[in-house]
Design an enzyme around this catalytic site. Structure first.
Site, PDB file in Angstrom:
ATOM      1  N   SER A 261       0.831  -1.203   0.000  1.00  0.00           N
ATOM      2  CA  SER A 261       0.000   0.000   0.000  1.00  0.00           C
ATOM      3  C   SER A 261       0.867   1.254   0.000  1.00  0.00           C
ATOM      4  O   SER A 261       2.087   1.185   0.206  1.00  0.00           O
ATOM      5  CB  SER A 261      -0.902   0.017   1.245  1.00  0.00           C
ATOM      6  OG  SER A 261      -0.104   0.218   2.409  1.00  0.00           O
ATOM      7  N   LYS A 262       0.228   2.387  -0.211  1.00  0.00           N
ATOM      8  CA  LYS A 262       0.943   3.669  -0.173  1.00  0.00           C
ATOM      9  C   LYS A 262       1.583   3.877   1.207  1.00  0.00           C
ATOM     10  O   LYS A 262       2.659   4.451   1.329  1.00  0.00           O
ATOM     11  CB  LYS A 262      -0.023   4.806  -0.487  1.00  0.00           C
ATOM     12  CG  LYS A 262       0.648   6.180  -0.490  1.00  0.00           C
ATOM     13  CD  LYS A 262      -0.362   7.276  -0.799  1.00  0.00           C
ATOM     14  CE  LYS A 262       0.309   8.645  -0.720  1.00  0.00           C
ATOM     15  NZ  LYS A 262       0.818   8.981   0.600  1.00  0.00           N
ATOM     16  N   ARG A 263       0.899   3.402   2.237  1.00  0.00           N
ATOM     17  CA  ARG A 263       1.416   3.544   3.605  1.00  0.00           C
ATOM     18  C   ARG A 263       2.775   2.843   3.743  1.00  0.00           C
ATOM     19  O   ARG A 263       3.671   3.343   4.407  1.00  0.00           O
ATOM     20  CB  ARG A 263       0.409   2.959   4.597  1.00  0.00           C
ATOM     21  CG  ARG A 263       0.636   3.387   6.051  1.00  0.00           C
ATOM     22  CD  ARG A 263      -0.445   2.884   6.971  1.00  0.00           C
ATOM     23  NE  ARG A 263      -1.733   3.477   6.695  1.00  0.00           N
ATOM     24  CZ  ARG A 263      -2.774   2.828   6.159  1.00  0.00           C
ATOM     25  NH1 ARG A 263      -2.681   1.550   5.856  1.00  0.00           N
ATOM     26  NH2 ARG A 263      -3.910   3.440   5.930  1.00  0.00           N
ATOM     27  N   ASP A 266       5.381   5.066   2.153  1.00  0.00           N
ATOM     28  CA  ASP A 266       5.708   6.193   3.041  1.00  0.00           C
ATOM     29  C   ASP A 266       6.597   5.729   4.201  1.00  0.00           C
ATOM     30  O   ASP A 266       7.532   6.427   4.604  1.00  0.00           O
ATOM     31  CB  ASP A 266       4.420   6.821   3.596  1.00  0.00           C
ATOM     32  CG  ASP A 266       3.585   7.484   2.502  1.00  0.00           C
ATOM     33  OD1 ASP A 266       4.147   7.787   1.434  1.00  0.00           O
ATOM     34  OD2 ASP A 266       2.373   7.688   2.722  1.00  0.00           O
ATOM     35  N   SER A 286       2.052  12.658  -3.861  1.00  0.00           N
ATOM     36  CA  SER A 286       2.571  11.297  -3.652  1.00  0.00           C
ATOM     37  C   SER A 286       3.678  11.076  -4.663  1.00  0.00           C
ATOM     38  O   SER A 286       3.486  11.289  -5.855  1.00  0.00           O
ATOM     39  CB  SER A 286       1.459  10.265  -3.874  1.00  0.00           C
ATOM     40  OG  SER A 286       0.398  10.479  -2.973  1.00  0.00           O
TER      41      SER A 286
END
Length: 503
Positions: A261-263, A266, A286
């Site tokens: 995921s994007k999380r 990050d 992003s």
């Protein structure tokens, strides 16, 4: 044999995820391997989640990756339009047709009514499902009389169209990647096919569009596996030949558990989108692979191997080679773990494969200010520095001493390289270099060697402080190469600056 036709059908609800890129890439590789066609279709019926600019982002991302559609909203084609929002008349026609079969019915239940029923079931510890066990007790055309249905229609009561799931049938399903499976229709509910605004849901629009666009193979993520039974029955209901299906496994988090995921990006410091994406509402950006310095061919090579292995386990495959080798039957059933380190490794490999001239153009397209450096000098710097570069900007960052004279000297390196004799040694060497008529690496290497030998010095006593004077640290390519690139005037100036600094 019919011509292979595949489609990539994203929703413009945000940026294209790594998993979406892989689906598009596998679609493209399969189509081109089979001499077929690759279609881009935009599934934009979910107006509530629509994100402005997302469609343009998807098209730009695919173009950057080299995944070029044969037909698309932008390019057009014989099956236009390629946006679902522009295909309403086509869906209306097929809605009428399916309602004439025994596979669909209209339902007038309001969301509030269904919520109340769900709450009743939950209170008893049960889960409500709109299916063959409950549909005859609800407000729909199966349970109501013809007169009641007509009255509700005349009053323009909102309704949805639902699929009438057959009772107690075993569906034998087949998937190119996963093989054979079966499902009992009693475990499936009556999905909504058309919403109360008249627009079809994903399930119905998807099947209609795939039929109309003559799609022969549907390659999509494993999250759609539970819908395979419904989609197979929709083809049966419309008396159409179904395409072949292939469901791709997930791309997993770096630690291997759960969907990437994007999380995760990050948290671990890597992008999950091909390009930077600016949220039109929040303004948040992003990060994308392109802006992080990844080369498109390295990026898609990395993505291709997240779930597929070519012959002989080769790792470096340009797009043309991937097309020749790609085989859907060799796509893995298990999830593929993403690795930031492997992504960087691919980029490093592709930087080594680029010519110095290609890297020059890439560097000049970055935001680095290189306008005061000649192309000839940049080419030489690239040639010396690319071997250790993971990203194009590393060539500049690691070779910054070529562009700027050192203003300070690494403390640890200074203690190692400099003593009370060093200033005298470098002062004399500077005079020798200033008198050199030929200032190229080969001649300079011999000049420095002869100087050390004449003085009875080991090469380390000359080369280490000389490197420190030129670079500011004990790093970089061979010293004679640095001297040649800096030139006589700059080299001697840096040596003299270092002598003055260490006085």
């Amino acid at each position: 044999m019919e011509k292979v036709r595949v489609r990539f059908a994203p929703s413009p609800t945000g940026p294209l995820h790594l998993g979406g890129v892989r689906t598009a890439l596998y679609d493209y590789l399969f189509a081109k391997n089979q001499g077929g066609e690759f279609v881009l279709r935009i599934e934009d019926t979910d107006t509530a989640r629509y994100v402005e600019g997302a469609e343009e982002y998807i098209e730009e991302a695919l173009e950057w990756c080299g995944i070029i559609p044969d037909e698309s909203p932008k390019k057009g084609g014989k099956h236009a339009p390629y946006r679902q929002s522009e295909r309403r008349a086509i869906y209306d026609k097929y809605t009428e047709l399916i309602l004439k079969t025994d596979y669909a019915y209209i339902a007038f239940d309001t969301p509030e009514e269904l919520d109340a029923i769900r709450a009743e079931y939950e209170a008893k510890g049960d889960v409500f499902s709109y299916d063959n066990k409950t549909r005859n007790r609800l407000r729909n055309s199966l349970a109501l009389s013809e007169e009641e249905v007509q009255k509700l229609l005349d009053e323009k009561t909102p309704y949805v169209v639902r699929f009438k799931m057959p009772v107690d049938r075993i569906l034998n399903l087949e998937d190119i990647i996963r093989g054979k499976s079966s499902v009992n229709t009693n475990t499936l509910d009556d999905k909504v096919l058309v919403k109360n605004d008249g627009m079809p849901t994903y399930h119905f629009a998807n099947v209609i569009d795939d039929h109309e666009m003559e799609i022969t193979h549907v390659i999509r993520g494993e999250e759609w596996l539970p819908s395979l039974g419904l989609h197979t029955l929709l083809y049966e209901a419309m008396q159409w030949d179904a395409p072949q299906f292939a469901h791709l496994s997930l791309i997993l988090k770096p630690e291997g558990k759960g969907k990437l995921s994007k999380r995760d990006g990050d948290k671990f410091g890597f992008p999950v989108f091909p390009l930077d994406f600016k949220d039109p509402e929040t303004g948040n950006i992003s990060k994308g692979y392109r802006e992080n310095g990844y080369l498109p061919d390295a990026f898609i090579n990395m993505v291709a191997l997240l779930g597929w292995s070519p012959a002989d386990d080769k790792e470096i495959l340009p797009l043309e080679d991937m097309i020749k080798e790609f085989d859907l039957h060799k796509v893995h059933k298990a999830g593929a773990r993403f690795s930031k380190e492997k992504a960087e490794w691919f980029n490093h490999q592709y930087i080594q494969l680029k010519s110095d001239n290609e890297l020059l153009q890439i560097l000049k397209n970055t935001d680095l200010n290189l306008s005061n450096v000649s192309d000839e000098k940049l080419i030489k710097i690239i040639h010396l520095m690319k071997e250790r570069a993971t990203f194009p900007k590393d060539i500049y960052e690691n070779g910054k001493f070529f562009f700027e004279a050192p203003t300070s000297y690494d403390e640890k390196a200074s203690k190692k390289a400099w003593n009370e004799e060093t200033s005298t040694i470098l002062n004399e060497l500077s005079d020798v270099l200033a008198k050199s008529e030929t200032f190229n690496a080969e001649t300079l290497k011999q000049t420095v060697h002869d100087f050390a030998e004449n003085k009875g010095l080991g090469m380390g006593k000359v080369m280490m402080p000389l490197r420190l004077a030129l670079v500011g640290e004990l790093k970089g390519p061979d010293v004679p190469d640095i001297l040649e690139l800096l030139g006589k005037e700059e080299s001697t100036a840096r040596i003299n600056n270092a002598i003055n600094n260490f006085k």
